[in-house]
Write an enzyme that holds these catalytic residues in place. Structure first.
Site, short mmCIF file in Angstrom:
data_model
loop_
_atom_site.label_atom_id
_atom_site.label_comp_id
_atom_site.label_asym_id
_atom_site.label_seq_id
_atom_site.Cartn_x
_atom_site.Cartn_y
_atom_site.Cartn_z
N LYS A 11 52.90 55.59 -15.12
CA LYS A 11 52.05 56.36 -14.49
C LYS A 11 50.89 56.71 -15.34
CE LYS A 11 52.75 61.13 -15.54
NZ LYS A 11 51.60 61.55 -16.01
N ASN A 12 50.93 56.69 -16.49
CA ASN A 12 49.64 57.13 -17.36
C ASN A 12 48.75 55.88 -17.40
OD1 ASN A 12 50.28 59.58 -17.77
ND2 ASN A 12 50.93 59.37 -19.89
N CYS A 106 47.30 74.66 -18.90
CA CYS A 106 48.48 74.33 -18.50
C CYS A 106 49.71 74.82 -19.41
CB CYS A 106 48.34 72.87 -18.21
SG CYS A 106 48.52 71.71 -19.78
N ARG A 111 44.18 72.64 -23.60
CA ARG A 111 43.81 71.31 -23.05
C ARG A 111 42.10 71.25 -22.57
NH1 ARG A 111 48.57 68.09 -20.10
NH2 ARG A 111 47.53 66.33 -21.04
N ASP A 294 54.63 62.97 -26.00
CA ASP A 294 55.55 62.71 -24.61
C ASP A 294 57.18 62.60 -24.75
OD1 ASP A 294 53.23 63.59 -23.28
OD2 ASP A 294 53.05 61.38 -22.39
N ARG A 386 56.87 64.45 -11.17
CA ARG A 386 55.64 63.99 -11.46
C ARG A 386 55.43 62.67 -12.21
NH1 ARG A 386 51.96 67.91 -14.60
NH2 ARG A 386 50.75 66.03 -14.37
C1 UD1 Z 1 47.43 61.79 -22.15
C2 UD1 Z 1 48.37 61.63 -21.41
C3 UD1 Z 1 49.71 62.70 -21.70
C4 UD1 Z 1 49.80 62.67 -23.20
C5 UD1 Z 1 48.32 62.91 -23.95
C6 UD1 Z 1 48.77 62.79 -25.56
C7 UD1 Z 1 47.58 60.61 -19.43
C8 UD1 Z 1 47.44 61.00 -17.73
N1 UD1 Z 1 48.29 61.78 -19.90
O1 UD1 Z 1 46.76 63.17 -21.76
O2 UD1 Z 1 50.90 62.30 -20.96
O3 UD1 Z 1 50.78 63.97 -23.61
O4 UD1 Z 1 47.53 61.74 -23.49
O5 UD1 Z 1 49.48 61.44 -25.76
O6 UD1 Z 1 47.48 59.67 -19.77
N2 UD1 Z 1 41.51 67.61 -26.02
C9 UD1 Z 1 40.50 68.49 -26.51
N3 UD1 Z 1 39.23 67.95 -25.77
C10 UD1 Z 1 39.16 67.04 -24.82
C11 UD1 Z 1 40.40 66.23 -24.58
C12 UD1 Z 1 41.51 66.61 -25.14
O7 UD1 Z 1 40.33 69.37 -27.35
O8 UD1 Z 1 38.11 67.08 -24.16
C13 UD1 Z 1 42.70 67.73 -27.12
C14 UD1 Z 1 43.84 68.01 -25.95
O9 UD1 Z 1 43.79 69.59 -25.55
C15 UD1 Z 1 45.11 67.85 -26.71
C16 UD1 Z 1 44.46 66.48 -27.44
O10 UD1 Z 1 43.06 66.72 -27.58
O11 UD1 Z 1 45.50 68.73 -27.84
C17 UD1 Z 1 44.94 65.11 -26.92
O12 UD1 Z 1 44.72 65.14 -25.48
P1 UD1 Z 1 44.53 63.60 -24.83
O13 UD1 Z 1 44.76 62.45 -25.64
O14 UD1 Z 1 42.92 63.91 -24.43
O15 UD1 Z 1 45.47 63.72 -23.71
P2 UD1 Z 1 45.34 63.43 -22.09
O16 UD1 Z 1 44.47 62.47 -21.95
O17 UD1 Z 1 44.94 64.87 -21.54
#
Ligand code: UD1
Length: 407
Positions: A11-12, A106, A111, A294, A386
Site C-alpha cells: 500500500k505504501n 492522528c 505528524r 510499522d 486500511r
Molecule cells: C510513512 C508510511 C508510514 C510509516 C512512516 C515511517 C506511507 C503512506 N506511510 O509515513 O506507514 O509509519 O513512513 O516509516 O508511506 N515528520 C515531520 N515533519 C514532516 C514529515 C514528517 O516532523 O514534514 C515526522 C513525523 O511526524 C514522524 C517522522 O517524521 O515522526 C517520520 O515520518 P515520515 O517518514 O514522513 O512518515 P510518513 O511518510 O508520514
C-alpha cells in the site's frame, strides 16, 4: 498456524505511484495494487481532481490524468488518509498550483508536514498556509538543494515527484531509503525522469520537460509480509510467506532469529518455523534499514509471550504505544515510559475485548488474540482494513480461528 500465505503489493508503494500518475497526461497502468481502504481513498481523491480511474481486474488500475482540472485535496480525504498530502508535489509540478488540506494530528502523534513544505519551497514554489490548507503556487519549478532534517518518507516522495518536472538539478540530502522510495524512483525513471541514488541518503534528479505514462507492478508489502512472519512466530507455527523479500526485512529477520525463530529463504518467499516460546529481544525503531515502526506493535505482541524482558523503543513517532494498554488488558506485563516500553514475557495471554486505535495497533491485537487463551474481540477493526487485504481469510487459511462480525 501452518501453511502458505501471500503478502500482496505494498500500500505504501501503491499510493505514491497512484499520485505520480498526476505528473503525466498519458495513461498509466498499475498492477499488484492491494485491495485495501487506503487505495479506495486514493481513487476517490484522484477522481475528485478529474482523473479517470478504472480497475479492469483485481489489483489492476488504469489511471488517466489527462483531464485533471482541479487542484484541491479536501480535508475529508486528507484527514482519512494522511498520504493524500502526496498530491502536493505532482499537482504543483504539472499545473503550477495545488491546494491541499493540512492533515492535522492522528492517533500516533502530531505528524506535521513542515518538511514537505520546506522541500517544495526549495524548488521555488510560493507557499501560503491559511484556513487549514497549504496552497502552493509556481510559474515553473526550479531544481534546488533539499536537506531533510530527518529522512521523512513522505517528504522525500513529494520532493522526488516535484523535482522530476522541475527545471535543472535537485539534490535531496538525508533522503529516506525505504524500498518504497526505490519503487517510486524506478517508476518515475520509467516515465522518463532522470534520477540517481534512490535507496541511498543522497538522491539527485535532473528535471525533464515532460513525463510519459507507466506500466508498473507494485513491490510486495514488507510490512504485511513481516506481520505474517510474526503471526507464525506467535502461534508457534510454520509459515511460508510468499512475496516476503529478505533484503527488505533485514532488521526484522535478525530480531526474529535472535528470538529463536528458524528462518529460511525460498524463491520469492521466507519460511519461519518456531517451536517453544520466543526469547526476549530488544528493538528500537529507526528509519530504513532500521527496525520498522510499522512492525513495532506486532513485535511487541510477540515479546509479551517471550522468555525474559525486552525493551521496545519507538523513535519515529511520539505516541505509538496506544496498543500497550490493550495488551495489558489481555494480561501482558508492560511498563511504558515516554518512548520506551519494557515488556516482561508471560506464559500466556488471556482473551479479552480490546479496542483498535490505528492500523498497526489493530493487527497487533489480532496477533495477540490468536495466541491468547479464550476469545478476543477486537473492536474498531476498520483500522485494519486500511492496510491489510482479506486478513481474516488469510489467517483462517493458516488455521487460525478468526472471523469478522458485521456490526
Ligand atoms: C510513512 C508510511 C508510514 C510509516 C512512516 C515511517 C506511507 C503512506 N506511510 O509515513 O506507514 O509509519 O513512513 O516509516 O508511506 N515528520 C515531520 N515533519 C514532516 C514529515 C514528517 O516532523 O514534514 C515526522 C513525523 O511526524 C514522524 C517522522 O517524521 O515522526 C517520520 O515520518 P515520515 O517518514 O514522513 O512518515 P510518513 O511518510 O508520514
Amino acid at each position: 498456524m501452518t501453511g502458505d500465505v501471500r503478502a500482496g503489493g505494498a500500500k505504501n508503494s501503491a499510493l505514491p505511484l497512484m499520485f505520480a500518475c498526476l505528473l503525466t497526461d498519458e495513461p498509466c497502468r498499475l498492477s499488484g495494487v492491494p485491495d485495501v481502504a487506503d487505495i479506495r481513498t486514493a481513487v476517490r481523491l484522484l477522481e475528485k481532481l478529474g482523473a479517470r480511474v478504472e480497475s479492469p481486474a483485481a489489483g489492476e488500475f488504469l489511471i488517466d490524468c489527462s483531464a485533471v482540472d482541479q487542484w484541491e485535496a479536501p480535508y475529508e480525504l486528507v484527514r482519512t488518509m494522511r498520504a493524500s498530502f502526496l498530491v502536493l508535489g505532482p499537482l504543483l509540478a504539472r499545473f503550477g498550483r495545488a491546494r491541499v488540506s493540512a492533515p492535522g494530528g492522528c492517533a500516533i502523534g502530531s505528524r506535521p508536514v513542515d518538511m514537505h513544505i520546506a522541500a517544495i519551497s526549495r524548488l521555488g514554489a510560493e507557499i501560503v498556509q491559511d484556513h487549514g490548507y497549504v496552497e502552493a503556487l509556481s510559474d515553473g519549478l526550479r531544481g534546488g538543494h533539499v536537506i531533510l532534517p530527518m529522512p521523512s518518507v513522505g517528504a522525500t516522495e513529494n520532493a522526488l515527484m516535484a523535482a522530476s518536472l522541475a527545471a535543472g538539478a535537485t539534490r535531496i540530502e538525508n533522503a529516506a531509503r525505504e524500498p518504497e522510495i526505490v519503487d517510486l524512483a524506478e517508476a518515475l525513471a520509467g516515465m522518463g525522469a532522470q534520477i540517481s541514488g534512490a535507496g541511498s541518503s543522497l538522491i539527485e534528479i535532473e528535471g525533464v520537460g515532460r513525463l510519459t505514462g507507466m506500466n508498473r507492478e507494485v513491490v510486495a508489502d514488507r510490512i504485511v509480509a513481516g506481520t505474517y512472519l510474526i503471526a507464525g512466530a506467535i502461534s508457534g507455527g510454520d509459515v511460508l510467506v510468499e512475496g516476503a523479500r529478505s533484503e527488505h526485512l533485514g532488521s526484522l529477520l535478525e530480531a526474529l532469529e535472535a528470538a529463536g525463530c528458524r528462518l529460511s529463504e525460498e524463491k520469492g518467499a521466507v519460511r519461519l518455523a518456531m517451536d517453544g516460546p520466543p526469547r526476549a529481544v530488544s528493538v528500537a525503531t529507526a528509519p530504513y534499514p532500521g527496525f520498522p515502526t510499522d512492525l513495532q506493535a506486532q513485535f511487541m505482541a510477540l515479546m509479551c509471550l517471550a522468555d525474559g524482558t525486552s525493551n521496545i523503543d519507538e523513535r519515529i513517532f511520539e505516541n505509538r504505544f496506544m496498543h500497550v494498554q490493550e495488551l495489558v488488558r489481555m494480561g501482558a506485563s508492560i511498563r511504558s515510559a515516554g518512548r520506551r516500553a519494557i515488556v516482561t514475557g508471560q506464559r500466556a495471554l488471556s482473551g479479552a475485548p480490546v479496542m483498535a486505535t490505528d492500523l498497526r495497533a489493530s493487527v497487533c491485537l489480532l496477533l495477540a488474540g490468536l495466541a491468547a487463551e479464550g476469545t478476543t474481540e477486537v473492536l474498531r477493526v476498520y483500522h485494519l482494513d486500511r492496510g491489510y487485504e482479506h486478513i481474516e481469510a488469510k489467517l483462517a487459511a493458516l488455521g487460525a480461528d478468526v472471523r469478522r462480525e458485521k456490526m
